[in-house]
Design a protein around this motif. Structure first.
Motif, PDB file in Angstrom:
ATOM      1  N   ILE A 142       0.852  -1.193   0.000  1.00  0.00           N
ATOM      2  CA  ILE A 142       0.000   0.000   0.000  1.00  0.00           C
ATOM      3  C   ILE A 142       0.887   1.242   0.000  1.00  0.00           C
ATOM      4  O   ILE A 142       0.668   2.187  -0.772  1.00  0.00           O
ATOM      5  CB  ILE A 142      -0.934   0.008   1.226  1.00  0.00           C
ATOM      6  CG1 ILE A 142      -1.951  -1.119   1.115  1.00  0.00           C
ATOM      7  CG2 ILE A 142      -1.636   1.353   1.366  1.00  0.00           C
ATOM      8  CD1 ILE A 142      -2.923  -1.193   2.258  1.00  0.00           C
ATOM      9  N   ALA A 143       1.903   1.225   0.851  1.00  0.00           N
ATOM     10  CA  ALA A 143       2.836   2.358   0.875  1.00  0.00           C
ATOM     11  C   ALA A 143       3.505   2.515  -0.484  1.00  0.00           C
ATOM     12  O   ALA A 143       3.618   3.623  -1.023  1.00  0.00           O
ATOM     13  CB  ALA A 143       3.883   2.150   1.970  1.00  0.00           C
ATOM     14  N   GLY A 144       3.938   1.383  -1.072  1.00  0.00           N
ATOM     15  CA  GLY A 144       4.572   1.442  -2.381  1.00  0.00           C
ATOM     16  C   GLY A 144       3.627   1.985  -3.443  1.00  0.00           C
ATOM     17  O   GLY A 144       4.009   2.834  -4.256  1.00  0.00           O
ATOM     18  N   ASP A 145       2.386   1.534  -3.422  1.00  0.00           N
ATOM     19  CA  ASP A 145       1.390   2.014  -4.381  1.00  0.00           C
ATOM     20  C   ASP A 145       1.170   3.509  -4.251  1.00  0.00           C
ATOM     21  O   ASP A 145       1.007   4.224  -5.240  1.00  0.00           O
ATOM     22  CB  ASP A 145       0.033   1.338  -4.133  1.00  0.00           C
ATOM     23  CG  ASP A 145       0.035  -0.078  -4.619  1.00  0.00           C
ATOM     24  OD1 ASP A 145       1.036  -0.491  -5.213  1.00  0.00           O
ATOM     25  OD2 ASP A 145      -0.965  -0.771  -4.393  1.00  0.00           O
ATOM     26  N   PHE A 146       1.128   3.936  -3.000  1.00  0.00           N
ATOM     27  CA  PHE A 146       0.921   5.359  -2.720  1.00  0.00           C
ATOM     28  C   PHE A 146       2.048   6.170  -3.368  1.00  0.00           C
ATOM     29  O   PHE A 146       1.804   7.138  -4.101  1.00  0.00           O
ATOM     30  CB  PHE A 146       0.876   5.538  -1.197  1.00  0.00           C
ATOM     31  CG  PHE A 146       0.872   6.956  -0.714  1.00  0.00           C
ATOM     32  CD1 PHE A 146      -0.188   7.798  -1.006  1.00  0.00           C
ATOM     33  CD2 PHE A 146       1.922   7.448   0.051  1.00  0.00           C
ATOM     34  CE1 PHE A 146      -0.189   9.106  -0.542  1.00  0.00           C
ATOM     35  CE2 PHE A 146       1.924   8.742   0.519  1.00  0.00           C
ATOM     36  CZ  PHE A 146       0.869   9.577   0.208  1.00  0.00           C
ATOM     37  N   LEU A 147       3.296   5.732  -3.136  1.00  0.00           N
ATOM     38  CA  LEU A 147       4.432   6.440  -3.731  1.00  0.00           C
ATOM     39  C   LEU A 147       4.374   6.360  -5.256  1.00  0.00           C
ATOM     40  O   LEU A 147       4.607   7.347  -5.968  1.00  0.00           O
ATOM     41  CB  LEU A 147       5.750   5.833  -3.230  1.00  0.00           C
ATOM     42  CG  LEU A 147       5.978   5.862  -1.717  1.00  0.00           C
ATOM     43  CD1 LEU A 147       7.308   5.229  -1.374  1.00  0.00           C
ATOM     44  CD2 LEU A 147       5.934   7.288  -1.186  1.00  0.00           C
TER      45      LEU A 147
ATOM     46  N   SER B  29       6.377   1.475   6.678  1.00  0.00           N
ATOM     47  CA  SER B  29       7.057   1.291   5.394  1.00  0.00           C
ATOM     48  C   SER B  29       7.476   2.625   4.794  1.00  0.00           C
ATOM     49  O   SER B  29       8.535   2.734   4.172  1.00  0.00           O
ATOM     50  CB  SER B  29       6.151   0.563   4.410  1.00  0.00           C
ATOM     51  OG  SER B  29       5.679  -0.629   4.966  1.00  0.00           O
ATOM     52  N   LEU B  30       6.626   3.652   4.974  1.00  0.00           N
ATOM     53  CA  LEU B  30       7.001   4.986   4.485  1.00  0.00           C
ATOM     54  C   LEU B  30       8.219   5.507   5.245  1.00  0.00           C
ATOM     55  O   LEU B  30       9.146   6.078   4.659  1.00  0.00           O
ATOM     56  CB  LEU B  30       5.836   5.970   4.650  1.00  0.00           C
ATOM     57  CG  LEU B  30       4.635   5.777   3.729  1.00  0.00           C
ATOM     58  CD1 LEU B  30       3.575   6.820   4.035  1.00  0.00           C
ATOM     59  CD2 LEU B  30       5.047   5.881   2.274  1.00  0.00           C
ATOM     60  N   VAL B  31       8.206   5.288   6.563  1.00  0.00           N
ATOM     61  CA  VAL B  31       9.340   5.737   7.365  1.00  0.00           C
ATOM     62  C   VAL B  31      10.594   4.961   6.964  1.00  0.00           C
ATOM     63  O   VAL B  31      11.701   5.516   6.879  1.00  0.00           O
ATOM     64  CB  VAL B  31       9.029   5.575   8.870  1.00  0.00           C
ATOM     65  CG1 VAL B  31      10.245   5.918   9.720  1.00  0.00           C
ATOM     66  CG2 VAL B  31       7.853   6.468   9.249  1.00  0.00           C
ATOM     67  N   PHE B  32      10.418   3.652   6.678  1.00  0.00           N
ATOM     68  CA  PHE B  32      11.528   2.842   6.179  1.00  0.00           C
ATOM     69  C   PHE B  32      12.105   3.487   4.918  1.00  0.00           C
ATOM     70  O   PHE B  32      13.327   3.522   4.725  1.00  0.00           O
ATOM     71  CB  PHE B  32      11.037   1.417   5.886  1.00  0.00           C
ATOM     72  CG  PHE B  32      11.985   0.588   5.053  1.00  0.00           C
ATOM     73  CD1 PHE B  32      13.112   0.019   5.616  1.00  0.00           C
ATOM     74  CD2 PHE B  32      11.745   0.379   3.702  1.00  0.00           C
ATOM     75  CE1 PHE B  32      13.983  -0.742   4.835  1.00  0.00           C
ATOM     76  CE2 PHE B  32      12.614  -0.374   2.920  1.00  0.00           C
ATOM     77  CZ  PHE B  32      13.732  -0.934   3.496  1.00  0.00           C
ATOM     78  N   GLY B  33      11.210   4.039   4.069  1.00  0.00           N
ATOM     79  CA  GLY B  33      11.663   4.719   2.853  1.00  0.00           C
ATOM     80  C   GLY B  33      12.637   5.839   3.175  1.00  0.00           C
ATOM     81  O   GLY B  33      13.662   6.011   2.505  1.00  0.00           O
ATOM     82  N   PHE B  34      12.356   6.579   4.233  1.00  0.00           N
ATOM     83  CA  PHE B  34      13.232   7.675   4.652  1.00  0.00           C
ATOM     84  C   PHE B  34      14.635   7.148   4.949  1.00  0.00           C
ATOM     85  O   PHE B  34      15.638   7.678   4.470  1.00  0.00           O
ATOM     86  CB  PHE B  34      12.635   8.334   5.902  1.00  0.00           C
ATOM     87  CG  PHE B  34      12.851   9.796   5.981  1.00  0.00           C
ATOM     88  CD1 PHE B  34      11.933  10.671   5.419  1.00  0.00           C
ATOM     89  CD2 PHE B  34      13.972  10.320   6.608  1.00  0.00           C
ATOM     90  CE1 PHE B  34      12.122  12.035   5.497  1.00  0.00           C
ATOM     91  CE2 PHE B  34      14.168  11.682   6.680  1.00  0.00           C
ATOM     92  CZ  PHE B  34      13.250  12.540   6.123  1.00  0.00           C
ATOM     93  N   PHE B  35      14.696   6.053   5.724  1.00  0.00           N
ATOM     94  CA  PHE B  35      16.002   5.466   6.060  1.00  0.00           C
ATOM     95  C   PHE B  35      16.648   4.847   4.827  1.00  0.00           C
ATOM     96  O   PHE B  35      17.862   4.887   4.670  1.00  0.00           O
ATOM     97  CB  PHE B  35      15.835   4.401   7.150  1.00  0.00           C
ATOM     98  CG  PHE B  35      15.613   4.987   8.501  1.00  0.00           C
ATOM     99  CD1 PHE B  35      16.694   5.427   9.258  1.00  0.00           C
ATOM    100  CD2 PHE B  35      14.343   5.132   9.008  1.00  0.00           C
ATOM    101  CE1 PHE B  35      16.493   5.989  10.500  1.00  0.00           C
ATOM    102  CE2 PHE B  35      14.138   5.699  10.245  1.00  0.00           C
ATOM    103  CZ  PHE B  35      15.217   6.124  10.996  1.00  0.00           C
ATOM    104  N   PHE B  36      15.793   4.279   3.966  1.00  0.00           N
ATOM    105  CA  PHE B  36      16.329   3.637   2.774  1.00  0.00           C
ATOM    106  C   PHE B  36      17.071   4.653   1.910  1.00  0.00           C
ATOM    107  O   PHE B  36      18.196   4.405   1.466  1.00  0.00           O
ATOM    108  CB  PHE B  36      15.192   2.984   1.981  1.00  0.00           C
ATOM    109  CG  PHE B  36      15.655   2.383   0.694  1.00  0.00           C
ATOM    110  CD1 PHE B  36      16.203   1.111   0.671  1.00  0.00           C
ATOM    111  CD2 PHE B  36      15.589   3.101  -0.490  1.00  0.00           C
ATOM    112  CE1 PHE B  36      16.660   0.561  -0.506  1.00  0.00           C
ATOM    113  CE2 PHE B  36      16.050   2.551  -1.677  1.00  0.00           C
ATOM    114  CZ  PHE B  36      16.585   1.285  -1.679  1.00  0.00           C
ATOM    115  N   TYR B  37      16.444   5.818   1.668  1.00  0.00           N
ATOM    116  CA  TYR B  37      17.109   6.838   0.835  1.00  0.00           C
ATOM    117  C   TYR B  37      18.405   7.302   1.492  1.00  0.00           C
ATOM    118  O   TYR B  37      19.388   7.590   0.838  1.00  0.00           O
ATOM    119  CB  TYR B  37      16.176   8.028   0.600  1.00  0.00           C
ATOM    120  CG  TYR B  37      15.047   7.733  -0.342  1.00  0.00           C
ATOM    121  CD1 TYR B  37      15.292   7.314  -1.647  1.00  0.00           C
ATOM    122  CD2 TYR B  37      13.727   7.869   0.055  1.00  0.00           C
ATOM    123  CE1 TYR B  37      14.257   7.038  -2.513  1.00  0.00           C
ATOM    124  CE2 TYR B  37      12.680   7.591  -0.802  1.00  0.00           C
ATOM    125  CZ  TYR B  37      12.958   7.180  -2.086  1.00  0.00           C
ATOM    126  OH  TYR B  37      11.941   6.897  -2.947  1.00  0.00           O
TER     127      TYR B  37
END
Lengths: 701, 132
Positions: free
Chosen positions: A89-94, A541-549
């Motif tokens: 869902i987070a991925g779809d949103f992005l 998952s969105l917050v994970f995106g922050f760390f991922f970048y």
């Protein structure tokens, strides 16, 4: 599926890797996302229903160690859905923000990273394989004891298997990404977990084999399909063990070997068990009718032989190097005849399905023999009436064994005679019993809503709210969304948490129970908890995106970038924390009997949420999300929080309105308990959002 | 009504979730190992050597294995108390002791699987001595 016929299929492949899919101008990617959104919403709703159903709606005294194995499997699957679907869902949103509004989450030229999509997609994708597999193999766990005419051997081992697979399947996702350049150590972790998951998966197959060995097996069509399933799935599992080894995976990646593997696991793990289930449960759904033994055998052998002839050669074509997703190749490649064999065999499979569908749909006469329990099964669903009645069961029985129809004499006769719980309804409502988690002690009478058109309307409008934006038509979409909210509220208002005529009711066998529950006794409270757990996973998952970048890039947050407005971040964190506190205080004050003050605090919470919402907007309104992934992610988190504030403020307003209308009183206050629980989660998300967009950038740079 | 309800959520789900304690330890061990390796290799080391990472993760693994063993031992004791029977005919299957025994048995089995899975996960750290 229909999009393929209108040349609007997803041209970027089914797992939609950006940048290929985000650069595709057609509508295919959007339609694919639309379908996925429906599946996500539906699956999470199903997960809520399955978990609450298994934990809180069992027959009295059906303890957790007596539940049908199917219930264990779907309980685990429900839990898996809560943690597997939200990352997608987070991925779809992005993805949709990038496709529709050009926010560059996956665009490397503006700091984005297509790898984030691959991670989010496969964190969903691999558990999803097991989410498909477990409920299907659960059918085997129901059919096998019936066929063997004895209880399952090793009940706890099945539970170990289901729970173990449920956990380990979350450590496999990178085995779809072995060639993406991650450090070798990281690949090793996923390789190891992919090998480890074989242990619990294998155990249940041994349990089935053991049960069949010690039982007196009566050959039947469902068992034929289960046997085919186990044979095919074992082969798929063996190639899975091979593919989990990273160097072998590199060699055969994107070849027909992978195609063969995934079809062996899905045909063996899903198609064949589900076919078994259709044959097995047919006399349950169409009372008194049975599918044809002859046609069933014909269908089985066509599909079984056709399947192996089509997919077994693909292991070899893959080893020869034939890539996936090609439909032309040179004659000199020498794999033409193997492909021809697969093509011919696929028509044999199709012929098998034609026979099956014909058998399914043809008119049938009543069969001879016992109609209520034709297979002589031991589980409760076979206590159904033939012909069917307009209720589920005449009375809800008292359960003290795993196979009540075998082990509790006269059970069905007593159920028919109405000599168990809830044989009657005092006020003519639909009712059921809610029981405790571990030992299924009866706790209260739950009024169940009936069939209604309003729910259909809600579904239609929700569909509109998703379908219109797919084609970039936004005004009707917003109108549909508003009507969907109105329909859901109308249904909630008229059908749920209704104040009962009498506080207590007689349920039979000398037991009197409350007719209303609020707080953690109420199934609705559990549903909020479970839904918000899934929601929190998507947020994580969105917050994970922050760390991922941050880990994947040398320049995140970029030097000299505009940040969120610090004062506004502090303001929304404080305002929303106050709104949460007001909701919690209102619940206590209201329960204590001070309704007037309670309403006042509820009204204050609505205002605080609105003010907090404006502060969220103020914190990010100066950023330009199309310029770089850093402002885009900050705005993305703000949009996510804003949507939750909309939900939260509707909940707060709803409670106020219920109180003013006299539909919520200090004694009957389930709505306020549920909204408070919702706000625990919203407050947590607000504070985490504030920390991520307000504090983290400073620490990271 | 409320006091009783809080305890039902806590004890009911809490007891049920206890059987998942060992696999949860596996999950944390897995996530921390993965996250530590990613951050170590991308941000903290220039040459790609992994000695410090190995030391830390071996420590983490020892702690995880001890935790899982503890889950298994506790489960074993609970299992031994009840009149557990797998064939469904054992007298007293429908009582609290047998329910406890079942949950104990499930904890033991899940601890065994989690123990093996944790060892699997630490192997690459020991065997691959480099980030690249």
């Amino acid at each position: 599926m229909g999009s393929v016929l209108f040349d609007s299929g997803p041209r970027g492949g089914w797992f939609m890797y950006p940048p290929l899919s985000t650069m595709d101008e057609g509508v295919g990617a959007d339609i694919w996302l639309l379908g996925l959104s429906f599946i996500e919403v539906a699956s999470i709703a199903a997960a809520v229903e399955l978990i609450v159903g298994v934990l809180k709606c069992r027959s009295p005294r059906m303890r957790v160690n007596l539940m049908p194995l199917y219930a264990w499997y779907v309980l685990v699957v429900g839990g898996m859905i809560l943690f597997a679907f939200p990352p997608l869902i987070a991925g779809d949103f992005l993805f949709e923000m990038e496709k529709s509004f050009d926010w560059p989450f996956f665009d490397p030229t503006r700091g984005g990273d297509p790898m984030l999509w691959q991670h989010l997609f496969w964190i969903f994708g691999h558990p999803e394989v097991y989410i498909i597999f477990l409920p299907s193999i659960a059918i085997a766990a129901m059919v096998v004891p019936t066929v063997a005419q004895r209880p399952i051997v090793g009940y706890s081992w099945i539970v170990l298997s289901a729970v173990g697979v449920g956990f380990l399947s979350f450590g496999l996702w990178v085995h779809h990404m072995f060639t993406t350049g991650l450090p070798n150590i990281s690949l090793g972790f996923f390789s190891a977990a992919s090998e480890a998951v074989v242990i619990p998966t294998g155990i249940q197959i041994f349990v089935f084999a053991a049960t069949l060995m010690v039982g007196k097996v009566k050959k039947s069509l469902p068992m034929l399909w289960i046997a085919g399933a186990l044979a095919i799935f074992t082969l798929g599992g063996l190639t899975g063990v091979m593919l989990a080894i990273a160097p072998f995976n590199w060699a055969v990646l994107d070849t027909y070997f992978v195609v063969a593997h995934l079809h062996y696991t899905l045909f063996g793990g899903m198609i064949f068990p589900v076919m078994a289930g259709i044959y097995y449960f047919y006399p349950f759904f169409r009372k008194g009718k049975m599918m044809s033994e002859t046609l069933g055998r014909l269908s089985f052998w066509l599909i079984f032989v056709g399947f192996n002839a089509a997919f077994l050669p693909m292991h070899y074509t893959g080893m020869m190097g034939m890539p996936r997703r090609v439909y032309t190749y040179g004659e000199s490649m020498d794999w033409g005849w193997l492909n021809m064999l697969s093509t011919v065999a696929s028509f044999v499979i199709a012929a098998g399905f034609v026979v099956f569908v014909f058998d399914l749909l043809r008119p049938k006469r009543d069969f001879d023999g016992p109609k209520r329990n034709p297979w002589n099964a031991g589980t409760l669903e076979w206590s159904h009436d033939v012909p069917g009645e307009s209720w589920g069961v005449r009375t809800i029985p008292f359960i003290t064994s795993r196979y009540p129809l075998w082990q509790q004499p006269q059970l069905v006769e007593r159920m028919d005679a109405g000599r168990f719980y809830l044989g009657d309804t005092e006020f003519g409502h639909r009712e059921t019993l809610v029981t405790s988690v571990l030992d299924a002690k009866p706790q209260h009478i739950q009024r169940v809503t009936g069939p209604a058109y309003i729910t259909m309307l809600a579904a239609g409008f929700t569909g509109g709210a998703f379908i219109f934006p797919t084609f970039h038509i936004y005004v009707p979409a917003i109108i549909c969304g508003a009507f969907a909210i109105v329909c859901v509220l109308y249904w909630l208002w008229t059908s749920t948490a209704q104040i009962p005529e009498e506080p207590m009711g007689d349920v039979g066998l000398d037991l009197r129970l409350p007719r209303y529950a609020s707080g953690s006794d109420a199934p609705g409270w559990w549903a909020v908890w479970i839904t918000m757990l899934g929601d929190a996973t998507a947020f994580a998952s969105l917050v994970f995106g922050f760390f991922f970048y941050w880990t994947a890039s040398d320049n995140f947050p970029p030097q000299g970038a505009l940040h969120a407005n610090g004062a506004m971040v502090v303001a929304f964190a404080v305002l929303l924390a106050l709104s949460w506190a007001a909701t919690r205080v209102a619940r206590g004050v209201h329960r204590g009997g001070n309704v007037g003050l309670g309403r006042l605090v509820m009204a204050a919470s609505v205002l605080l949420t609105l003010a907090g919402g404006f502060a969220v907007y103020g914190a990010v309104s100066h950023l330009s999300p199309t310029s770089h992934v850093y402002p885009a992610l900050i705005c993305g988190l703000a949009v996510w929080l804003g949507a939750h504030l909309l939900l939260g403020v509707i909940g707060q307003g709803y409670c106020l309105a219920r109180s003013l209308a006299g539909r919520m009183t200090p004694l009957y206050d389930a709505d306020l308990h549920n909204v408070t629980l919702l706000w625990h989660f919203i407050a947590l998300q607000s504070l985490v959002t504030a920390a991520v967009i307000g504090l983290l950038p400073g620490w990271m740079s | 009504m409320k006091v009783q309800s809080q305890s039902e959520f806590g004890t009911g789900v809490g007891t049920l979730l206890k059987i998942t304690l060992a696999p949860t330890i596996w999950a944390f061990h897995f996530v921390i190992s993965y996250g530590a390796a990613a951050v170590w290799c991308e941000k903290l080391t220039a040459q790609g050597d992994t000695v410090a990472l190995q030391v830390w993760l071996i420590g983490l693994t020892a702690a995880a294995l001890l935790g899982i063993i503890a889950c298994g031992v506790v489960g074993w004791r609970v299992w031994g108390k009840g009149g557990y029977g797998a064939d469904g005919h054992t007298p007293g299957l429908g009582n609290t002791e047998s329910r406890q025994g079942f949950l104990g048995h499930a904890s033991v089995l899940l601890s065994v699987v989690s123990f093996i899975a944790v060892i699997f996960v630490i192997l690459p750290v020991l065997m691959i001595g480099s980030c690249t």
